[in-house]
Motif scaffolding. Structure first.
Motif, PDB file in Angstrom:
ATOM      1  N   ALA A  57       0.662  -1.626   0.126  1.00 53.33           N
ATOM      2  CA  ALA A  57       0.339   0.385   0.052  1.00 53.33           C
ATOM      3  C   ALA A  57       0.861   1.053  -0.034  1.00 53.33           C
ATOM      4  N   ALA A  58       1.674   1.242   0.766  1.00 52.15           N
ATOM      5  CA  ALA A  58       3.126   2.179   0.843  1.00 52.15           C
ATOM      6  C   ALA A  58       3.434   2.148  -0.392  1.00 52.15           C
ATOM      7  N   GLN A  59       3.539   1.126  -0.945  1.00 50.36           N
ATOM      8  CA  GLN A  59       4.587   1.579  -2.346  1.00 50.36           C
ATOM      9  C   GLN A  59       3.770   2.201  -3.712  1.00 50.36           C
ATOM     10  N   LYS A  60       2.327   1.947  -3.242  1.00 50.85           N
ATOM     11  CA  LYS A  60       1.574   2.374  -4.573  1.00 50.85           C
ATOM     12  C   LYS A  60       1.283   3.249  -3.948  1.00 50.85           C
ATOM     13  N   ASP A  61       0.616   4.211  -3.309  1.00 53.70           N
ATOM     14  CA  ASP A  61       0.683   5.231  -2.718  1.00 53.70           C
ATOM     15  C   ASP A  61       2.306   5.994  -3.477  1.00 53.70           C
ATOM     16  N   PHE A  62       2.995   5.789  -3.368  1.00 51.09           N
ATOM     17  CA  PHE A  62       4.771   6.362  -3.778  1.00 51.09           C
ATOM     18  C   PHE A  62       4.759   6.383  -5.496  1.00 51.09           C
ATOM     19  N   ASN A  63       4.005   5.165  -5.416  1.00 53.70           N
ATOM     20  CA  ASN A  63       4.267   5.768  -7.085  1.00 53.70           C
ATOM     21  C   ASN A  63       3.044   6.320  -8.203  1.00 53.70           C
ATOM     22  N   ASP A  64       2.080   5.789  -7.403  1.00 52.78           N
ATOM     23  CA  ASP A  64       0.850   7.033  -7.394  1.00 52.78           C
ATOM     24  C   ASP A  64       1.395   8.184  -7.390  1.00 52.78           C
ATOM     25  N   THR A  65       1.818   9.146  -6.492  1.00 51.38           N
ATOM     26  CA  THR A  65       2.325  10.321  -6.042  1.00 51.38           C
ATOM     27  C   THR A  65       3.653  10.891  -7.181  1.00 51.38           C
ATOM     28  N   ASP A  66       4.515   9.651  -7.299  1.00 53.79           N
ATOM     29  CA  ASP A  66       5.176  10.031  -8.060  1.00 53.79           C
ATOM     30  C   ASP A  66       5.154  10.251  -9.471  1.00 53.79           C
ATOM     31  N   ARG A  67       4.161   9.403 -10.216  1.00 58.52           N
ATOM     32  CA  ARG A  67       3.720   9.522 -11.729  1.00 58.52           C
ATOM     33  C   ARG A  67       3.215  10.819 -11.895  1.00 58.52           C
ATOM     34  N   THR A  68       2.179  10.945 -10.464  1.00 55.18           N
ATOM     35  CA  THR A  68       1.474  12.554 -10.850  1.00 55.18           C
ATOM     36  C   THR A  68       2.405  13.153 -10.689  1.00 55.18           C
ATOM     37  N   ARG A  69       3.257  14.153 -10.003  1.00 51.70           N
ATOM     38  CA  ARG A  69       4.235  14.559 -10.169  1.00 51.70           C
ATOM     39  C   ARG A  69       4.407  15.325 -11.593  1.00 51.70           C
ATOM     40  N   GLY A  70       5.036  14.133 -11.982  1.00 49.85           N
ATOM     41  CA  GLY A  70       5.286  14.207 -14.013  1.00 49.85           C
ATOM     42  C   GLY A  70       4.667  14.640 -14.872  1.00 49.85           C
ATOM     43  N   ASN A  71       2.878  14.087 -14.370  1.00 47.38           N
ATOM     44  CA  ASN A  71       1.854  14.918 -14.774  1.00 47.38           C
ATOM     45  C   ASN A  71       1.841  16.560 -14.930  1.00 47.38           C
ATOM     46  N   HIS A  72       2.150  17.068 -13.331  1.00 44.81           N
ATOM     47  CA  HIS A  72       2.044  18.159 -13.351  1.00 44.81           C
ATOM     48  C   HIS A  72       2.767  18.500 -13.412  1.00 44.81           C
ATOM     49  N   GLY A  73       3.976  18.611 -14.162  1.00 41.93           N
ATOM     50  CA  GLY A  73       4.525  19.473 -14.656  1.00 41.93           C
ATOM     51  C   GLY A  73       6.587  19.662 -13.596  1.00 41.93           C
ATOM     52  N   TYR A  74       6.397  18.153 -13.252  1.00 35.09           N
ATOM     53  CA  TYR A  74       7.637  18.129 -12.434  1.00 35.09           C
ATOM     54  C   TYR A  74       8.796  17.675 -12.371  1.00 35.09           C
ATOM     55  N   GLU A  75      10.303  17.898 -13.375  1.00 39.72           N
ATOM     56  CA  GLU A  75      11.562  17.335 -13.293  1.00 39.72           C
ATOM     57  C   GLU A  75      11.674  16.523 -12.342  1.00 39.72           C
ATOM     58  N   ASP A  76      11.946  15.286 -12.264  1.00 37.89           N
ATOM     59  CA  ASP A  76      12.966  14.892 -11.214  1.00 37.89           C
ATOM     60  C   ASP A  76      14.236  15.152 -11.217  1.00 37.89           C
ATOM     61  N   VAL A  77      15.031  15.892 -10.152  1.00 40.87           N
ATOM     62  CA  VAL A  77      16.336  16.454 -10.257  1.00 40.87           C
ATOM     63  C   VAL A  77      17.013  15.445  -9.494  1.00 40.87           C
ATOM     64  N   GLY A  78      16.663  14.641  -8.452  1.00 40.61           N
ATOM     65  CA  GLY A  78      17.212  13.421  -7.513  1.00 40.61           C
ATOM     66  C   GLY A  78      16.322  12.212  -6.740  1.00 40.61           C
ATOM     67  N   THR A  79      17.352  11.373  -7.121  1.00 41.30           N
ATOM     68  CA  THR A  79      16.896  10.644  -6.640  1.00 41.30           C
ATOM     69  C   THR A  79      17.776   9.410  -5.523  1.00 41.30           C
ATOM     70  N   SER A  80      17.422   8.975  -4.372  1.00 39.95           N
ATOM     71  CA  SER A  80      18.379   8.120  -3.762  1.00 39.95           C
ATOM     72  C   SER A  80      17.241   6.674  -2.993  1.00 39.95           C
ATOM     73  N   GLN A  81      18.368   5.910  -2.431  1.00 38.31           N
ATOM     74  CA  GLN A  81      17.457   4.546  -1.787  1.00 38.31           C
ATOM     75  C   GLN A  81      18.595   4.448  -1.292  1.00 38.31           C
ATOM     76  N   GLU A  82      18.246   4.604   0.800  1.00 39.09           N
ATOM     77  CA  GLU A  82      19.613   3.645   0.885  1.00 39.09           C
ATOM     78  C   GLU A  82      18.940   2.464   2.119  1.00 39.09           C
ATOM     79  N   SER A  83      19.745   2.107   3.218  1.00 34.20           N
ATOM     80  CA  SER A  83      19.225   1.288   4.229  1.00 34.20           C
ATOM     81  C   SER A  83      20.067   1.977   5.429  1.00 34.20           C
TER      82      SER A  83
END
Length: 153
Positions: A57-83
């Motif tokens: 459910a959390a991953q779905k929320d994250f992915n949905d928000t990630d997708r909609t940001r691109g549709n609303h004129g936002y550009e990805d300027v950085g991604t990170s994944q850490e443990s």
């Protein structure tokens, strides 16, 4: 402790250059939190927290928000994944966001120590100091003589 925690962050800037959006997901054993921070460029902005019962459910929320940001004129300027495997590493990875977690810190790390909680907003109103004594009254001025012609034209 729910460590290790996986933190996945994506940062966006609006193509107009006036807005920013930061999306962070924290996944762990029974801990799933999505943090959305957005606002004008150069300001802290607003934050929204969403707790989820499952990682899916959390991953779905994250992915949905990630997708909609691109549709609303936002550009990805950085991604990170850490443990992270300690509160100190969590604090370092989240930066200032750690201090804005409030009651969500207890959700992420049950039984967190007072030392690690230092600086985190509790979400409860701060206790106020007792009011100071009122300032002394200014010295009395000499009374102004009554003007008998006041209001007469």
């Amino acid at each position: 402790m729910p460590f290790p925690l996986t933190i996945h962050s994506v940062h966006y800037k609006h193509r107009g250059g006036t807005k920013q959006y930061h999306l962070t997901a924290i996944f762990g054993d029974g801990v799933n939190l999505v943090i959305k921070r957005f606002g004008k460029t150069g300001t802290w902005g607003q934050m929204q927290f969403a707790r989820h019962a499952t990682t899916a459910a959390a991953q779905k929320d994250f992915n949905d928000t990630d997708r909609t940001r691109g549709n609303h004129g936002y550009e990805d300027v950085g991604t990170s994944q850490e443990s992270v495997d300690s509160v100190a590493a969590l604090k370092k990875t989240l930066g200032m966001t750690y201090f804005k977690l409030g009651p969500h810190l207890d959700y992420l790390v049950p039984g967190v120590s007072d030392e690690d909680r230092r600086g985190v907003k509790s979400g409860e109103p701060a206790t106020m100091a007792p009011p100071a004594a009122p300032p002394a009254a200014p010295p009395a001025e000499e009374p102004v003589p009554r003007n008998e012609n006041w209001g007469m034209f």
